[in-house]
Design an enzyme around this catalytic site. Structure first.
Site, PDB file in Angstrom:
ATOM      1  N   ASN A 135      10.336   4.065   2.845  1.00 42.37           N
ATOM      2  CA  ASN A 135      10.146   3.588   4.199  1.00 42.37           C
ATOM      3  C   ASN A 135      11.345   2.768   4.658  1.00 42.37           C
ATOM      4  O   ASN A 135      12.173   2.330   3.857  1.00 42.37           O
ATOM      5  CB  ASN A 135       8.913   2.673   4.258  1.00 42.37           C
TER       6      ASN A 135
ATOM      7  N   ARG B  74       0.833  -1.201   0.000  1.00 45.88           N
ATOM      8  CA  ARG B  74       0.000   0.000   0.000  1.00 45.88           C
ATOM      9  C   ARG B  74       0.873   1.259   0.000  1.00 45.88           C
ATOM     10  O   ARG B  74       0.970   1.953  -1.004  1.00 45.88           O
ATOM     11  CB  ARG B  74      -0.937  -0.024   1.217  1.00 45.88           C
ATOM     12  N   ASP B  75       1.555   1.513   1.075  1.00 45.29           N
ATOM     13  CA  ASP B  75       2.380   2.718   1.176  1.00 45.29           C
ATOM     14  C   ASP B  75       3.523   2.683   0.169  1.00 45.29           C
ATOM     15  O   ASP B  75       3.929   3.717  -0.357  1.00 45.29           O
ATOM     16  CB  ASP B  75       2.931   2.821   2.602  1.00 45.29           C
TER      17      ASP B  75
ATOM     18  N   HIS C 262      10.617   6.747   7.981  1.00 41.97           N
ATOM     19  CA  HIS C 262      11.208   6.811   6.653  1.00 41.97           C
ATOM     20  C   HIS C 262      12.717   6.990   6.812  1.00 41.97           C
ATOM     21  O   HIS C 262      13.190   7.503   7.825  1.00 41.97           O
ATOM     22  CB  HIS C 262      10.588   7.946   5.842  1.00 41.97           C
TER      23      HIS C 262
ATOM     24  N   CYS D 163       5.795   9.390  -0.072  1.00 45.62           N
ATOM     25  CA  CYS D 163       4.485  10.016   0.160  1.00 45.62           C
ATOM     26  C   CYS D 163       4.188  10.937  -1.012  1.00 45.62           C
ATOM     27  O   CYS D 163       4.952  11.866  -1.276  1.00 45.62           O
ATOM     28  CB  CYS D 163       4.478  10.816   1.465  1.00 45.62           C
TER      29      CYS D 163
ATOM     30  N   HIS E  76       6.545   4.383  12.508  1.00 48.39           N
ATOM     31  CA  HIS E  76       6.572   4.313  11.043  1.00 48.39           C
ATOM     32  C   HIS E  76       7.633   5.298  10.564  1.00 48.39           C
ATOM     33  O   HIS E  76       7.368   6.483  10.389  1.00 48.39           O
ATOM     34  CB  HIS E  76       5.182   4.689  10.512  1.00 48.39           C
TER      35      HIS E  76
END
Length: 319
Positions: free
Chosen positions: A263, A29-30, A223, A254, A221
């Site tokens: 990430n 997803r991300d 990066h 993003c 979370h």
């Protein structure tokens, strides 16, 4: 896919760390939402199947946002039925009640809302103020909980914002508390542009604990823009955090924060945790093979150092 288990680091446990960490895998997803080219649905489904086969227990599947916002994930209705029966948790993002309706109709019962700790990013990402976004999420969270669902609250820009600069710790605590008070089961603290350092992470987690935010309901979370994601993760573990978001192969960024790079790579995280004697249940060999497979579909090598190192080692063995 039968990949040989690669060489692993010597496990040397350290005091004050958890014995097990749950990895919340966000690559499908991300990771894929930031790709310039749209990845075919069949490839996404196979990616998720392969991730599930590595021993990961949570694989974030997709996002039920309007296709105009994130066209790379416009196939959510086609994708989710293809993977719904996998024996892992498959959370999905929902931006509003319409997104929740779409997710619930397909049987999704783990959803996530995505808030911002800063006004600038709330405007860029949701076209709302922070308070307006929280008001929009309140009925989503309530309805998801009423349907027997589990709700994760993502909080972006917890450490720095490309428009506003460093984000005050108290500001992050206020929005974090609001997400939990509205009913979110879990809070994921996002270092969206990768500017956090261990001292900042420690200060935020200490402040959250002081505000009554349970560490067992907190995830991180990170990066890796400045190469700090693993050191920040280790700091979080020392504060008692046991859920870490990561992306297979280091995919992601993003679309609304151009300074955000990939990430934390799941393979890099697993390598560190193995070296610390922390259990994840993940087969690193299968995970590396999965990321190599996905990188081939994307037409570029994985940015994960662990993927590159172990893939090279396997290549030399074959020669």
């Amino acid at each position: 896919m039968n990949a040989p288990e690669p060489g692993l680091p010597m496990a040397v446990p350290a005091e004050g760390l958890p014995s097990r960490v749950r990895i919340h895998e966000v690559g499908a997803r991300d990771g894929l939402q930031n790709e310039k080219a749209v990845v075919p649905t069949a490839v996404k489904a196979e990616f998720i199947r392969r991730l599930a086969a590595t021993g990961l227990t949570t694989v974030e599947a997709t996002s039920f946002v309007h296709p105009r916002w994130v066209p790379q994930l416009a196939d959510a209705e086609r994708l989710f039925p293809e993977i719904a029966e996998l024996p892992v948790e498959l959370p999905v993002l929902v931006p509003n009640e319409r997104g929740l309706d779409r997710a619930l109709a397909l049987g999704a019962r783990r959803v996530a809302v995505f808030a911002s700790a800063t006004e600038s990013f709330a405007k860029a990402n949701l076209n709302r103020t922070v308070d307006e976004a929280l008001a929009m999420f309140a009925p989503v969270v309530a309805r998801a909980r009423d349907a027997g669902g589990h709700v994760r609250g993502y909080l972006s820009m917890c450490f720095g914002d490309p428009w506003e600069g460093p984000v005050p710790v108290g500001q992050v605590v206020t929005v974090s508390r609001a997400l939990l008070d509205m009913g979110c089961d879990e809070l994921s603290l996002g270092d969206t542009i990768g500017v956090a350092t261990p001292g900042h992470v420690s200060a935020l987690l200490t402040a959250l604990a002081g505000a009554g935010v349970p560490v067992e309901r907190t995830a991180v979370h990170f990066h890796d823009t400045y190469g700090q994601a693993l050191s920040n993760t280790l700091t979080a573990l020392r504060h008692g955090v046991t859920t870490v978001d990561a992306s297979a192969g280091g995919l992601g960024g993003c679309p609304y924060a151009k300074s955000a790079t990939g990430n934390l790579a799941t393979e890099d995280l697993v390598w560190m945790l193995r070296g610390l004697g922390i259990d994840t249940g993940v087969d690193l060999g299968r995970l590396v093979a999965t990321s190599v497979w996905m990188a081939a579909h994307l037409g570029r090598p994985s940015p994960s150092r662990t993927v590159r190192a172990l893939a090279r080692a396997d290549s030399h063995k074959e020669q």
